[in-house]
Write a protein that holds these residues in place. Structure first.
Motif, mmCIF file in Angstrom:
data_model
loop_
_atom_site.group_PDB
_atom_site.id
_atom_site.type_symbol
_atom_site.label_atom_id
_atom_site.label_comp_id
_atom_site.label_asym_id
_atom_site.label_seq_id
_atom_site.Cartn_x
_atom_site.Cartn_y
_atom_site.Cartn_z
ATOM 1 N N ARG A 166 0.982 -1.273 0.227
ATOM 2 C CA ARG A 166 -0.092 0.122 -0.132
ATOM 3 C C ARG A 166 0.736 1.597 0.157
ATOM 4 N N TYR A 170 0.068 0.971 -4.022
ATOM 5 C CA TYR A 170 -0.925 -0.057 -4.602
ATOM 6 C C TYR A 170 -2.084 0.163 -3.671
ATOM 7 N N SER A 171 -3.417 -0.242 -4.230
ATOM 8 C CA SER A 171 -4.480 0.554 -4.036
ATOM 9 C C SER A 171 -4.948 -1.238 -2.976
ATOM 10 N N ASP A 172 -5.898 -0.890 -2.275
ATOM 11 C CA ASP A 172 -5.858 -2.367 -1.437
ATOM 12 C C ASP A 172 -6.530 -3.029 -2.697
ATOM 13 N N LYS A 173 -7.683 -3.012 -3.287
ATOM 14 C CA LYS A 173 -7.876 -3.576 -4.760
ATOM 15 C C LYS A 173 -6.926 -3.981 -5.635
ATOM 16 N N GLN A 174 -6.174 -2.975 -5.627
ATOM 17 C CA GLN A 174 -5.264 -3.504 -6.788
ATOM 18 C C GLN A 174 -4.134 -4.560 -5.643
ATOM 19 N N ASP A 176 -6.187 -6.644 -3.692
ATOM 20 C CA ASP A 176 -6.114 -7.834 -3.996
ATOM 21 C C ASP A 176 -6.725 -8.882 -5.166
ATOM 22 N N ALA A 177 -6.077 -7.809 -6.778
ATOM 23 C CA ALA A 177 -6.124 -8.257 -7.377
ATOM 24 C C ALA A 177 -4.816 -8.999 -7.758
#
Length: 452
Positions: A166, A170-174, A176-177
């Protein structure tokens, strides 16, 4: 022996072992079970046999028969002492009856006569056996014969510290991906090193802690060879494979990790307790471990909110020639040649019962290993455990195992020696790979290895 003859033979053994005419012919058995590489969270490797013995004795009582089974248990925390104890006791004719060990011991121990094919005594059509994942049963076989029954399953994984990712954008969504991008090959080992370097440059972790692999030799390191396109065994010929390019690329990767400063040159030999504490405290960005580490991180190391702090994936591909992958190293129940055929039939029945989903799930949940059958995922406690269900779904369908080959250990020694030389800088990756190839070609097992 045909399949139908085997079925008659096995049924006959069970009838002989369990049929009595009064207490004068009462059946009393003392069965020893020994497990290797087992810590305090792995007690069900031997306890499950004791549970199975209790079940079998109660079944005998229900049928008006007398059966007494005394189970003697012993576990070794390290593998060397365990394997030495098993081999020495076998040489003296006093081997344990059941051993719980890594599947790689099947080849050498069958060749030396320590173990016998379990298929000669086991009812393989029993639901608890028939339902085991086929890829795990294949791992328990050698030379066309079933020698063991998988006791557990696991997968080797790449962990990553979410807050460090983070902090580098990185975002949390990124985040997770990311496991999906690793699976598809979009995110590679070198992408991982680049992110590790970014985190170090920001001072998020100390130098040498961007990528923190396991601190000792182990089968996990075969995964990097596969990541760079290496194949461990030719399925058509059965020969082991030494892929020169995959070896060189693997050695180069670790040399590059050291050159970039994200992996310590001298980290091999770091005490495991120190290593566990460091990764569970977020002192590394990426680290290599196993699914069973979860119970250590969230237990002894006190990591709270595992899923909020950590994500995990397969080991990334190295380049387009390789693939993301995860290695499974199942432990298996094996039966030694010790004792009579009647007793071996009892031992096989205990293993069959111990493999039932509800019993095997006790080990999976306590030790953070994965289930051996799809039916185990339907056990309520297993299904309710987030780690067990998610790790099974994310990793097990893609897991492969080392081939059961008595010369794999010799090939491993050459591979690891070269990897360590490139890692520490005592040889260039090219020199280390060339020397490893020369050693393989000059070895006593050279004819059993396909050099590509």
């Amino acid at each position: 022996m045909s399949k139908s003859t085997k079925r008659v033979f096995k049924r006959g053994l069970m009838v002989a072992a369990l049929a009595f005419a009064g207490h004068a012919l009462a059946a009393d058995y003392t069965i020893s079970v020994v497990a290797g590489g087992s810590g305090p969270n792995d007690t069900y490797r031997t306890d499950a046999i004791e549970i199975a013995a209790d079940v079998l004795m109660k079944q005998a009582v229900a049928k008006g028969e007398h059966l007494k089974i005394t189970v003697k248990k012993r576990s070794y925390s390290d593998w060397d002492s365990f394997k030495q104890a098993v081999t020495l006791s076998a040489e003296s004719g006093n081997a344990p009856n059941i051993v719980v060990t890594g599947h790689e011991d099947i080849a050498p121990w069958s060749q030396s006569g320590i173990i016998v094919p379990i298929e000669d005594y086991l009812e393989t059509s029993a639901p608890s056996i028939k339902g085991i994942y086929p890829n795990l049963m294949k791992v328990a076989s050698y030379n066309g014969k079933l020698y063991g029954v998988p006791q557990d399953a696991e997968a080797r994984t790449m962990f990553m510290w979410r807050s460090s990712l983070r902090a580098i954008g990185y975002s949390d969504k990124q985040i997770d991906a990311l496991p999906g991008k690793i699976k598809s090959g979009e995110y590679t080992l070198y992408d991982m090193l680049a992110d590790a370097k970014k985190a170090q440059d920001k001072g998020l972790v100390a130098p040498g802690y961007g990528f923190y692999p396991r601190p000792s030799a182990g089968p996990d390191y075969w995964q990097y060879y596969v990541s760079f396109g290496g194949q461990m065994q030719n399925p058509k010929t059965g020969k082991l494979v030494f892929d020169k390019q995959a070896i060189r690329k693997t050695y180069q990767f670790f040399a590059d990790a050291v050159k970039m400063g994200v992996t310590r040159k001298n980290m091999i030999g770091t005490p495991w307790d120190q290593w566990y504490h460091e990764v569970a405290a977020g002192k590394a960005v990426f680290w290599q471990g196993g699914t069973w580490h979860y119970v250590r991180y969230t237990g002894k190391e006190g990591l709270k909110d595992f899923f909020g702090n950590v994500d995990y994936s397969m080991i990334p591909a190295g380049d387009k020639t390789g693939k993301a992958n995860t290695l499974t190293h199942p432990l298996v129940y094996l039966i030694t040649k010790q004792g009579s055929d009647k007793q071996k039939a009892i031992e096989a029945r205990l293993i069959e019962i111990a493999s039932e989903p509800r019993i095997n799930a006790l080990h999976a949940l306590k030790s953070a290993h994965l289930g051996i059958s799809p039916a185990e995922t339907n056990v309520e406690a297993y299904r309710a455990d987030r780690w067990s269900t998610e790790a099974t779904e994310r990793l097990m369908p893609y897991a492969y195992a080392m081939p059961n080959d008595s010369d794999l250990g010799n090939l491993w020694n050459i591979y690891w020696k070269g990897l360590e030389a490139a890692w520490t800088g005592s040889k260039s990756p090219e020199e280390a790979a060339a020397d490893a190839e020369k050693e393989v070609r000059a070895s006593s097992f050279a004819s059993k290895v396909e050099v590509r």
